[in-house]
Design a protein around this motif. Structure first.
Motif, PDB file in Angstrom:
ATOM      1  N   ALA A 241     -19.782  17.062  21.483  1.00  0.00           N
ATOM      2  CA  ALA A 241     -20.500  16.410  20.740  1.00  0.00           C
ATOM      3  C   ALA A 241     -21.734  17.175  20.450  1.00  0.00           C
ATOM      4  O   ALA A 241     -22.410  17.146  19.419  1.00  0.00           O
ATOM      5  CB  ALA A 241     -21.098  15.203  21.403  1.00  0.00           C
ATOM      6  N   GLY A 242     -22.277  18.302  21.391  1.00  0.00           N
ATOM      7  CA  GLY A 242     -23.383  19.129  21.199  1.00  0.00           C
ATOM      8  C   GLY A 242     -23.011  19.982  20.033  1.00  0.00           C
ATOM      9  O   GLY A 242     -23.819  20.298  19.183  1.00  0.00           O
ATOM     10  N   ASN A 253     -22.597  13.943   7.557  1.00  0.00           N
ATOM     11  CA  ASN A 253     -23.676  13.195   6.954  1.00  0.00           C
ATOM     12  C   ASN A 253     -24.084  12.319   8.123  1.00  0.00           C
ATOM     13  O   ASN A 253     -24.159  12.254   9.269  1.00  0.00           O
ATOM     14  CB  ASN A 253     -22.789  12.208   6.020  1.00  0.00           C
ATOM     15  N   GLU A 254     -25.232  11.570   7.347  1.00  0.00           N
ATOM     16  CA  GLU A 254     -26.236  10.677   8.275  1.00  0.00           C
ATOM     17  C   GLU A 254     -25.048   9.899   9.203  1.00  0.00           C
ATOM     18  O   GLU A 254     -25.458   9.581  10.469  1.00  0.00           O
ATOM     19  CB  GLU A 254     -27.068   9.865   7.428  1.00  0.00           C
ATOM     20  N   GLU A 255     -24.222   8.927   8.810  1.00  0.00           N
ATOM     21  CA  GLU A 255     -23.342   8.224   9.542  1.00  0.00           C
ATOM     22  C   GLU A 255     -22.575   8.893  10.568  1.00  0.00           C
ATOM     23  O   GLU A 255     -22.667   8.520  11.748  1.00  0.00           O
ATOM     24  CB  GLU A 255     -22.470   7.298   8.628  1.00  0.00           C
ATOM     25  N   GLN A 256     -21.862  10.091  10.341  1.00  0.00           N
ATOM     26  CA  GLN A 256     -21.390  10.796  11.333  1.00  0.00           C
ATOM     27  C   GLN A 256     -22.264  11.437  12.421  1.00  0.00           C
ATOM     28  O   GLN A 256     -21.896  11.260  13.635  1.00  0.00           O
ATOM     29  CB  GLN A 256     -20.797  12.010  10.428  1.00  0.00           C
ATOM     30  N   GLU A 261     -24.120  10.997  17.944  1.00  0.00           N
ATOM     31  CA  GLU A 261     -25.022  10.784  18.879  1.00  0.00           C
ATOM     32  C   GLU A 261     -24.813   9.751  19.736  1.00  0.00           C
ATOM     33  O   GLU A 261     -24.983   9.719  20.897  1.00  0.00           O
ATOM     34  CB  GLU A 261     -26.415  10.606  17.951  1.00  0.00           C
ATOM     35  N   LEU A 262     -24.185   8.563  19.497  1.00  0.00           N
ATOM     36  CA  LEU A 262     -23.685   7.465  20.334  1.00  0.00           C
ATOM     37  C   LEU A 262     -22.580   7.900  21.215  1.00  0.00           C
ATOM     38  O   LEU A 262     -22.724   7.289  22.337  1.00  0.00           O
ATOM     39  CB  LEU A 262     -23.171   6.262  19.431  1.00  0.00           C
ATOM     40  N   ASP A 269     -24.760   8.699  29.621  1.00  0.00           N
ATOM     41  CA  ASP A 269     -24.890   7.562  30.565  1.00  0.00           C
ATOM     42  C   ASP A 269     -23.733   7.480  31.744  1.00  0.00           C
ATOM     43  O   ASP A 269     -24.163   7.433  32.851  1.00  0.00           O
ATOM     44  CB  ASP A 269     -24.898   6.203  29.788  1.00  0.00           C
ATOM     45  N   LEU A 270     -22.598   7.775  31.355  1.00  0.00           N
ATOM     46  CA  LEU A 270     -21.320   7.649  32.178  1.00  0.00           C
ATOM     47  C   LEU A 270     -21.508   8.922  33.181  1.00  0.00           C
ATOM     48  O   LEU A 270     -21.384   8.887  34.223  1.00  0.00           O
ATOM     49  CB  LEU A 270     -20.051   7.720  31.551  1.00  0.00           C
TER      50      LEU A 270
END
Length: 590
Positions: A241-242, A253-256, A261-262, A269-270
């Motif tokens: 992800a990094g 793009n912004e949505e990707q 990030e999610l 968190d996990l």
């Protein structure tokens, strides 16, 4: 008030018998039971006989003292004889004469509650008291009058009658002694049964304690094993992800970017939950590694400020007060930050409006105290101790919106204890909370060496070999190192890695410990003993929870140990440092 109920002279053995009979009558009418009557009569007859035998006479006086609630019978025997020589030795039981002098005095003292003896050349005065503890219904005046009437009507018997009475008393005493002996035997049997039950109970408790220890050890092994298995894919997810968010392979793009990030947030968190479980397991097993170093509260606050800024919500201000007058601290900075980070994140979660302030102060005894105060919802008094227990979450209006496992504060208390400190909380509902972390400023046995110069990340292409069996982790490591300018070769097995290291000009080896054909420890040994590879620095990159012995084995062979959970932050720096170390040892590279 003392009432004299009778007095009589002592001149002969007949008077001794009469004194015994009269005192028995007085004791019976005063309310004493048969046993105490016999005790008083025996003591009086012994002292009266001494007065007749050794002082050739005297007199005896009987009196009652007290009221209906507590009454005492007092007997005074007085003679005008030569006194008792060696009185102290007689009373101590150390003196004996041929006639038995001393036995009567000692026996009388044991039979009565109080016995005072005064003896000199003018004579001997003995005062004996027997206390009747049982409350009496008859007033004192009526009791004395009744005794006078009884003594006036009494017909005193002779020695034969008294001897019979003594025999009856002796038979009663023997019967009572036999009954008490039987009771004692029965009590001993019951005690033996109880002892057997206690022994069986202890054996059962020992067995259960052993099972609990075994269950605790099994739990710790399970936590360590399953957490390790979780960490490997989680570390890969975070690293990948990094890379995506770093636009290594092109723009998103912004949505990707939002979706990635999610993914990273969920993985983080996990990962935090896994790390908390691992830390608790390490502490319970006594295997928590403490890495001491010197740091300042100002630098610690600066790092926390940047780390926790994203958690701040609208209407909540996070303030760090300047740590004036607090000298450098020697402890494990990472674990101190972990405790404070947990305190602050909880304060931010449960404060809708107001401030969260962080300060530190130097206390007596060279103790530093960190305080995290908020203006949040507060904690009820009955819950202020429970929140430091594992998996406990206090129900409240904000709890449904605040995520958490209930491990954070429990871990904080254990970490503080491992650092030689403690945590506590003060809180009032509706007014906010204050969490305290108290630590010794200089932890015992701490090591102050914490700094090390590191070379720049960017350099001319340098060959690096990655030996890693997990494909996602291998991919993430390769992309991180390639982005830093290294030329990367990779293998999935130890044997292939040994061949690649010996056949090519490898500058640094990045090695995982959990390989399928040969574990990392054995591969390190083979690299160190083979001439082509013995000078190649090795960076261990693992998600395994290392014991102290395992870490000691690694530091003798490996240049650096990197946790896969921090791979993105540490791997490139560790590889650069290993390369600089290798180049510094080669004269031609100077």
């Amino acid at each position: 008030m003392i009432d004299i109920v009778d007095r009589m002279p002592l001149a002969s053995e007949q008077d001794v018998v009469a004194a015994r009979q009269r005192v028995r009558t007085i004791a019976a009418l005063a309310g004493f039971d048969a046993q105490d009557q016999a005790r008083v009569a025996t003591a009086v007859s012994e002292i009266a006989r001494n007065a007749v035998r050794y002082a050739h006479g005297g007199h005896i006086e009987f009196a009652l003292d007290g009221d209906t609630s507590c009454r005492a019978l007092e007997v005074r025997v007085t003679d005008e004889g030569p006194g008792i020589r060696d009185l102290r030795a007689v009373l101590d039981g150390a003196y004996r004469s041929g006639s038995g002098t001393g036995l009567g005095l000692v026996g009388a003292r044991r039979l009565m509650d109080h016995c005072d003896i005064d003896s000199d050349a003018r004579g001997t005065r003995v005062t004996m008291t027997k206390i009747l503890a049982a409350r009496q219904d008859v007033p004192m005046e009526a009791c004395v009058e009744r005794i006078h009437e009884a003594l006036a009507r009494a017909r005193l018997g002779g020695p034969v009658d008294e001897s019979r009475q003594q025999q009856r008393e002796l038979l009663v005493a023997l019967a009572e002694a036999r009954e008490r002996g039987e009771q004692l035997v029965q009590l001993n049997r019951e005690l033996e049964d109880t002892n057997r039950g206690v022994v069986a109970l202890y054996a059962e408790l020992d067995e259960k304690a052993l099972r609990l220890r075994q269950a605790d050890e099994t739990k710790s092994r399970f936590l360590s094993s399953i957490s390790h298995e979780f960490r490997t894919p989680l570390n890969s997810i975070r690293a990948l992800a990094g890379l995506l968010l770093g636009r290594v392979d092109g723009p998103l793009n912004e949505e990707q970017a939002h979706q990635v990030e999610l993914i990273r947030t969920a993985a983080n968190d996990l990962g935090e939950l896994v790390e908390d479980l691992l830390d608790i397991g390490r502490i319970e097993a006594g295997k928590l590694d403490i890495h001491d170093g010197q740091f300042t509260a100002e630098n610690l606050f600066s790092a926390l400020r940047g780390m926790l800024r994203p958690l701040m919500g609208e209407g909540v201000a996070l303030r760090f007060e300047a740590p004036d007058g607090v000298p450098p601290i020697v402890s494990d900075e990472g674990k101190v930050a972990q405790i404070l980070r947990n305190f602050i994140s909880n304060a931010l979660k449960f404060t809708e409006r107001g401030t969260v302030s962080v300060r530190v102060q130097l206390m007596q005894g060279d103790i530093v105290e960190f305080v995290v105060a908020d203006t949040g919802i507060g904690i009820a008094p009955e819950d202020q101790e429970r929140i430091f227990e594992e998996f406990v979450q206090v129900r409240g209006p904000l709890q449904r919106r605040a995520k958490g496992s209930g491990l954070g504060l429990a871990l904080c208390r254990r970490l503080a204890g491992a650092l030689g400190g403690s945590v506590r909380v003060e809180s009032r509902i509706g007014e906010g909370s204050r969490f305290y972390l108290s630590l010794p400023r200089l932890r015992t046995g701490a090591d102050d060496d914490v700094s090390e110069d590191r070379p720049s990340r960017k350099r001319a292409p340098i060959p690096v070999l990655i030996v890693e069996d997990d494909a996602p982790a291998r991919y993430a490591s390769r992309r991180l190192l390639e982005d830093a300018g290294f030329v990367v070769n990779e293998t999935a097995t130890a044997e292939a890695g040994l061949q690649a290291a010996a056949a090519s000009d490898v500058a640094v080896i990045v090695l995982d410990l959990g390989l399928p054909d040969l574990d990392g420890f054995a591969m390190l040994e083979r690299l160190a003993t083979a001439t082509p590879t013995r000078d190649i620095p090795v960076v261990i990159c693992t998600s395994r929870v290392l014991s102290g012995a395992e870490r000691d084995r690694l530091v003798t062979r490996a240049f650096r140990i990197v946790d896969k959970g921090d791979m993105q932050a540490q791997l490139v720096d560790a590889t650069n440092a290993a390369l600089a170390h290798a180049l510094a040892g080669r004269p031609e590279a100077a």
